[in-house]
Scaffold this motif. Structure first.
Motif, PDB file in Angstrom:
ATOM      1  N   SER A 389       0.829  -1.207   0.000  1.00  0.00           N
ATOM      2  CA  SER A 389       0.000   0.000   0.000  1.00  0.00           C
ATOM      3  C   SER A 389       0.864   1.258   0.000  1.00  0.00           C
ATOM      4  O   SER A 389       0.342   2.357  -0.196  1.00  0.00           O
ATOM      5  CB  SER A 389      -0.939   0.015   1.205  1.00  0.00           C
ATOM      6  N   PHE A 390       2.171   1.086   0.217  1.00  0.00           N
ATOM      7  CA  PHE A 390       3.132   2.198   0.159  1.00  0.00           C
ATOM      8  C   PHE A 390       2.701   3.355   1.059  1.00  0.00           C
ATOM      9  O   PHE A 390       2.674   4.504   0.650  1.00  0.00           O
ATOM     10  CB  PHE A 390       3.322   2.671  -1.288  1.00  0.00           C
ATOM     11  N   LYS A 391       2.369   3.013   2.301  1.00  0.00           N
ATOM     12  CA  LYS A 391       1.923   4.010   3.260  1.00  0.00           C
ATOM     13  C   LYS A 391       3.075   4.925   3.708  1.00  0.00           C
ATOM     14  O   LYS A 391       4.226   4.523   3.777  1.00  0.00           O
ATOM     15  CB  LYS A 391       1.357   3.320   4.500  1.00  0.00           C
ATOM     16  N   VAL A 392       2.730   6.162   4.029  1.00  0.00           N
ATOM     17  CA  VAL A 392       3.644   7.070   4.721  1.00  0.00           C
ATOM     18  C   VAL A 392       3.565   6.731   6.207  1.00  0.00           C
ATOM     19  O   VAL A 392       2.465   6.625   6.765  1.00  0.00           O
ATOM     20  CB  VAL A 392       3.237   8.535   4.486  1.00  0.00           C
ATOM     21  N   PRO A 393       4.702   6.522   6.874  1.00  0.00           N
ATOM     22  CA  PRO A 393       4.665   6.174   8.303  1.00  0.00           C
ATOM     23  C   PRO A 393       3.912   7.219   9.117  1.00  0.00           C
ATOM     24  O   PRO A 393       4.147   8.420   8.972  1.00  0.00           O
ATOM     25  CB  PRO A 393       6.147   6.128   8.692  1.00  0.00           C
ATOM     26  N   ARG A 394       3.002   6.760   9.984  1.00  0.00           N
ATOM     27  CA  ARG A 394       2.143   7.677  10.744  1.00  0.00           C
ATOM     28  C   ARG A 394       2.143   7.315  12.236  1.00  0.00           C
ATOM     29  O   ARG A 394       1.145   6.799  12.767  1.00  0.00           O
ATOM     30  CB  ARG A 394       0.715   7.636  10.200  1.00  0.00           C
ATOM     31  N   PRO A 395       3.241   7.609  12.943  1.00  0.00           N
ATOM     32  CA  PRO A 395       3.208   7.361  14.390  1.00  0.00           C
ATOM     33  C   PRO A 395       2.159   8.199  15.108  1.00  0.00           C
ATOM     34  O   PRO A 395       1.700   7.819  16.187  1.00  0.00           O
ATOM     35  CB  PRO A 395       4.631   7.720  14.842  1.00  0.00           C
ATOM     36  N   ASP A 396       1.770   9.335  14.517  1.00  0.00           N
ATOM     37  CA  ASP A 396       0.707  10.127  15.134  1.00  0.00           C
ATOM     38  C   ASP A 396      -0.618   9.369  15.146  1.00  0.00           C
ATOM     39  O   ASP A 396      -1.408   9.487  16.093  1.00  0.00           O
ATOM     40  CB  ASP A 396       0.543  11.466  14.407  1.00  0.00           C
ATOM     41  N   LEU A 397      -0.863   8.561  14.102  1.00  0.00           N
ATOM     42  CA  LEU A 397      -2.063   7.716  14.100  1.00  0.00           C
ATOM     43  C   LEU A 397      -1.956   6.606  15.137  1.00  0.00           C
ATOM     44  O   LEU A 397      -2.955   6.206  15.741  1.00  0.00           O
ATOM     45  CB  LEU A 397      -2.282   7.104  12.717  1.00  0.00           C
ATOM     46  N   VAL A 431       1.481  17.417   4.086  1.00  0.00           N
ATOM     47  CA  VAL A 431       0.059  17.508   3.750  1.00  0.00           C
ATOM     48  C   VAL A 431      -0.679  16.265   4.241  1.00  0.00           C
ATOM     49  O   VAL A 431      -1.822  16.338   4.709  1.00  0.00           O
ATOM     50  CB  VAL A 431      -0.116  17.673   2.225  1.00  0.00           C
ATOM     51  N   ILE A 432      -0.019  15.125   4.140  1.00  0.00           N
ATOM     52  CA  ILE A 432      -0.656  13.860   4.531  1.00  0.00           C
ATOM     53  C   ILE A 432      -1.011  13.874   6.005  1.00  0.00           C
ATOM     54  O   ILE A 432      -2.112  13.470   6.399  1.00  0.00           O
ATOM     55  CB  ILE A 432       0.278  12.678   4.202  1.00  0.00           C
ATOM     56  N   SER A 437      -7.560  11.451   8.243  1.00  0.00           N
ATOM     57  CA  SER A 437      -7.344  10.097   7.732  1.00  0.00           C
ATOM     58  C   SER A 437      -8.602   9.247   7.873  1.00  0.00           C
ATOM     59  O   SER A 437      -9.284   9.300   8.905  1.00  0.00           O
ATOM     60  CB  SER A 437      -6.192   9.427   8.488  1.00  0.00           C
ATOM     61  N   TYR A 438      -8.866   8.449   6.852  1.00  0.00           N
ATOM     62  CA  TYR A 438      -9.990   7.512   6.949  1.00  0.00           C
ATOM     63  C   TYR A 438      -9.772   6.498   8.059  1.00  0.00           C
ATOM     64  O   TYR A 438     -10.721   5.880   8.552  1.00  0.00           O
ATOM     65  CB  TYR A 438     -10.211   6.785   5.618  1.00  0.00           C
ATOM     66  N   ALA A 439      -8.510   6.337   8.485  1.00  0.00           N
ATOM     67  CA  ALA A 439      -8.202   5.367   9.536  1.00  0.00           C
ATOM     68  C   ALA A 439      -8.946   5.691  10.828  1.00  0.00           C
ATOM     69  O   ALA A 439      -9.418   4.794  11.532  1.00  0.00           O
ATOM     70  CB  ALA A 439      -6.699   5.331   9.787  1.00  0.00           C
TER      71      ALA A 439
END
Length: 746
Positions: A389-397, A431-432, A437-439
């Motif tokens: 899925s080539f996600k950008v790492p999101r430790p904030d999520l 921006v991301i 996020s839909y998450a």
């Protein structure tokens, strides 16, 4: 089982080629391709596709069968040779050890599995695998793939979850026909070639060979049924853009062709009598799983084995037109170039240097694109697979909803808060990170948040979201019927993407028939096989509410839905689905027979017993209802559902002692199911209110659902429990003042 052998197909191909007598869409075999496509054949040899399945013989077997023993909890399994054949002595479902001959190999690296063939043609994968990695990597050993499985688990080695004919064959061999006979409960499964050969991807080659004999003829796609060329003909640099942009975009069947196997999906048919198997429309033969909680984390990262397609369809690369062969050699299955070179095909190197982008030292593992954007999860003990899925790492999520992030996985000596702060500092203008996020919406929906209705609707209608994410939002709407979700579904049933239409069907489940019919009835004549049959499946439960014209409109699609179940009658769920259709039509005798067939085909499937018991209850046969539940408990002792249902049956008969006994058993078997604790508490009220409140407290403890806490407080008030105020205080922190006022009467 009578398998078609490669040599037979080669001789047929040669004979037809020489005679010129080529019928449409004949499978010709790999050897008919070699002369003209030598490089592709060379690349394919020894690849994962070539080695996907083989006969058990010295050139294919990697494991040590030289009288090897494996000790698991004091039970000794043995791998040995007998008369130049490969054998295993292993425990069967009856608890006894028995010799089984190995008939086939499955895959080859980083592990190889082995299969045995039973008298009824069922081919089963044994639970042991050979670690084919080097000794230095920890390999060259036997290991137990499923050490915790017992005969009551679906994935116990002799059960349906490990059956090759249903679970594996379509992807590991070419031109598979399952050929299951429900009357004899036997398989006569056939294939053109034992492994994944040329025609598994390109389709039958007879017309292509015919074209090759006379290339002056105007033949679409050179005689093949599908165009496997890349979707984007060229990528161009656009000033001001860090990534090359697609140019010369065209339609291509490549992603769907690869995706028929590299995906988590269900198979609907292998029929050659209809056009369902044309891979130009994936959804005519398969149903792709969406980003559901049992397969993915809320942000779409892989959780269970999903085999790439569902992940890749979330990516920006997919939305831009990238397909598999842009990175992989489709014949060798290897990357076309070193991994960083692959990424730099489209990502301008100067903009994605370690200093500018990864913020890790150049040349280190951490500086590689795939380390952060394609984290690996290990399945089957030794097989690490990259998230596509080539996600950008999101430790904030991770801080918000508990999803994993690759930063914390690597920097395991630091906190997630540190990771989130570090990423925010390094990428202050992301921006991301600033975009909702839909998450979060998916996570809230899983928790039953009332606001989910609006959030899911917004995602479903957002064309900037990947279509699989929009579909996944729609399927979650079934628990949130509202005007917003109705509008979203109403628009989505007209969407061009079949998966969005399919998920809209699922999402409509919370609406009553008068509202659901106008949404779904147009889909009964949809051009896509899976869509119209799923619409029929969704509506048939309201058969008795339909008028004659509505029932007539249902008939064709419903018959096709039955065809899907008949194709899968080697599984209990198919008989369940057939029975449910009969039940909706009030054909109780036929429904009863189908439920019994489900039990016969798959005795460990608890739902079959529960549904049959419910049918007996509806028809006034309470004694038979309890009897079938007891039979189910014996055949599937791990199912709390059956004990729960038995408890309800006794509760209806006012036998509280037996009811409480079975409800208690349900909590023992499934201690994390809040419904088991809740119904136990309600049954205990007349016997022991103190026990009741303990059970209701446990229901809230395992669910954290305010509804269970509300019930507990309600009974504490009723019985003047001394801890009532503490309960009310706890509840007030979770519900509105209006709810508290309703409860207390103040």
């Amino acid at each position: 089982m009578k398998f078609n052998q490669l040599v037979t197909y080669t001789l047929v191909a040669i004979t037809l080629f020489l005679s010129g007598n080529l019928s449409a869409a004949d499978f010709m075999g790999t050897q008919s391709c070699v002369e003209c496509h030598q490089q592709q054949y060379k690349d394919w040899q020894g690849s994962h596709h070539d080695m996907s399945m083989r006969h058990a013989e010295p050139k294919s077997i990697l494991a040590n069968f030289n009288n090897q023993q494996f000790d698991h909890l004091g039970e000794i399994s043995r791998f040995f040779m007998k008369e130049k054949q490969y054998w295993v002595n292993i425990k069967g479902p009856d608890g006894q050890f028995k010799d089984y001959r190995i008939s086939y190999t499955f895959g080859f690296e980083p592990l190889q599995q082995y299969m045995v063939e039973f008298e009824n043609g069922a081919v089963q994968l044994i639970p042991f695998a050979w670690d084919s990695r080097t000794k230095d990597e920890g390999g060259q050993r036997w290991f137990y793939l499923y050490p915790d499985m017992d005969p009551f688990d679906e994935f116990y080695w002799t059960n349906k979850g490990q059956n090759w004919n249903y679970m594996c064959a379509d992807c590991h061999s070419t031109n598979v026909q399952k050929n299951y006979d429900a009357n004899s409960n036997s398989f006569n499964t056939s294939f053109s070639e034992i492994n994944v050969a040329c025609e598994a991807c390109h389709g039958p080659a007879s017309k292509h060979i015919e074209w090759s004999k006379d290339q002056t003829k105007s033949t679409p796609l050179l005689g093949f049924e599908r165009d496997l060329a890349p979707k984007v003909g060229a990528w161009e640099f656009v000033k001001g853009q860090k990534i090359l942009q697609p140019k010369q975009v065209k339609t291509s069947a490549q992603l769907e062709t690869c995706g028929q196997c590299h995906s988590r999906r269900s198979q609907l048919t292998d029929s050659k009598a209809k056009a369902h198997d044309h891979i130009d429309n994936f959804s005519n033969k398969y149903m792709l799983s969406d980003v559901s909680p049992n397969l993915y984390y809320p942000d779409g990262q892989i959780y269970d084995e999903v085999f790439v397609l569902g992940s890749f369809k979330q990516s920006k690369m997919h939305m831009a037109g990238v397909v598999c062969s842009d990175c992989h050699n489709p014949h060798s299955n290897k990357l076309k170039a070193p991994v960083e070179v692959i990424c730099y095909q489209c990502h301008v190197p100067s903009e994605y240097s370690a200093d500018k982008h990864s913020k890790h030292a150049e040349g280190t593992e951490a500086s590689k694109c795939v380390t952060c954007h394609m984290p690996k999860t290990t399945y089957m003990e030794v097989d690490p697979r990259a998230d596509h899925s080539f996600k950008v790492p999101r430790p904030d999520l991770s801080l918000k909803i508990g999803t994993p992030n690759v930063c914390s996985q690597c920097h395991d000596d630091k906190t997630t808060t540190w990771a989130a702060q570090t990423v925010a500092k390094q990428f202050p203008n992301s921006v991301i990170r600033k975009t909702p996020s839909y998450a979060v919406a998916f996570s809230n929906a899983a928790a039953g948040a009332p606001s989910s209705s609006d959030a899911l609707s917004e995602i479903a209608l957002n064309p900037q979201q990947p279509e699989i994410i929009r579909a996944s939002a729609l399927s979650r709407m079934t628990n949130f019927p509202s005007q917003q979700t109705y509008t979203a579904i109403e628009r989505s049933v007209k969407h061009v993407d079949a998966q969005i239409r399919l998920s809209a069907i699922i999402g409509s489940g919370g609406f009553a028939f008068p509202n659901r019919w106008p949404l779904l009835s147009p889909l009964l004549t949809d051009s896509v096989f899976s869509v119209r049959t799923e619409a029929a499946s969704a509506l048939v439960s309201d058969w008795s509410n339909m008028d004659e014209s509505q029932q007539m409109l249902m008939t064709v699609a419903l018959n096709e839905y039955i065809e899907i179940q008949q194709y899968n009658t080697d599984r209990g769920f198919a008989w369940l689905n057939i029975a449910n259709v009969y039940l909706a039509k009030k054909q109780f005798d036929k429904a009863e027979e189908a439920y019994k067939r489900a039990i016969k085909v798959e005795p460990i499937l608890a739902t079959s017993y529960a549904n049959l018991a419910d049918l007996y209850r509806q028809t006034g046969k309470e004694a038979q209802s309890i009897a079938i539940l007891k039979q189910g408990i014996e055949n599937q002792p791990k199912a709390g559902l059956l004990r729960y249902s038995a408890g309800l049956a006794y509760y209806r008969q006012q036998d509280l002692t037996q009811a409480i006994e079975y409800f208690t058993q349900a909590t023992v078997v499934e201690p994390t199911n809040p419904q088991n604790w809740s119904v136990l508490g309600l049954a205990q009220e007349k016997v022991n209110p103190a026990d009741m409140m303990k059970s209701l407290s446990k229901a809230f403890e395992v669910s954290n659902d305010p509804q269970h806490l509300y019930s507990l407080c309600q009974f504490k008030i009723k019985y003047r429990d001394p801890t009532t105020n503490a309960c009310l205080q706890q509840l007030s922190e979770r519900v509105s003042p209006q709810v508290m006022k309703q409860l207390t009467g103040q």
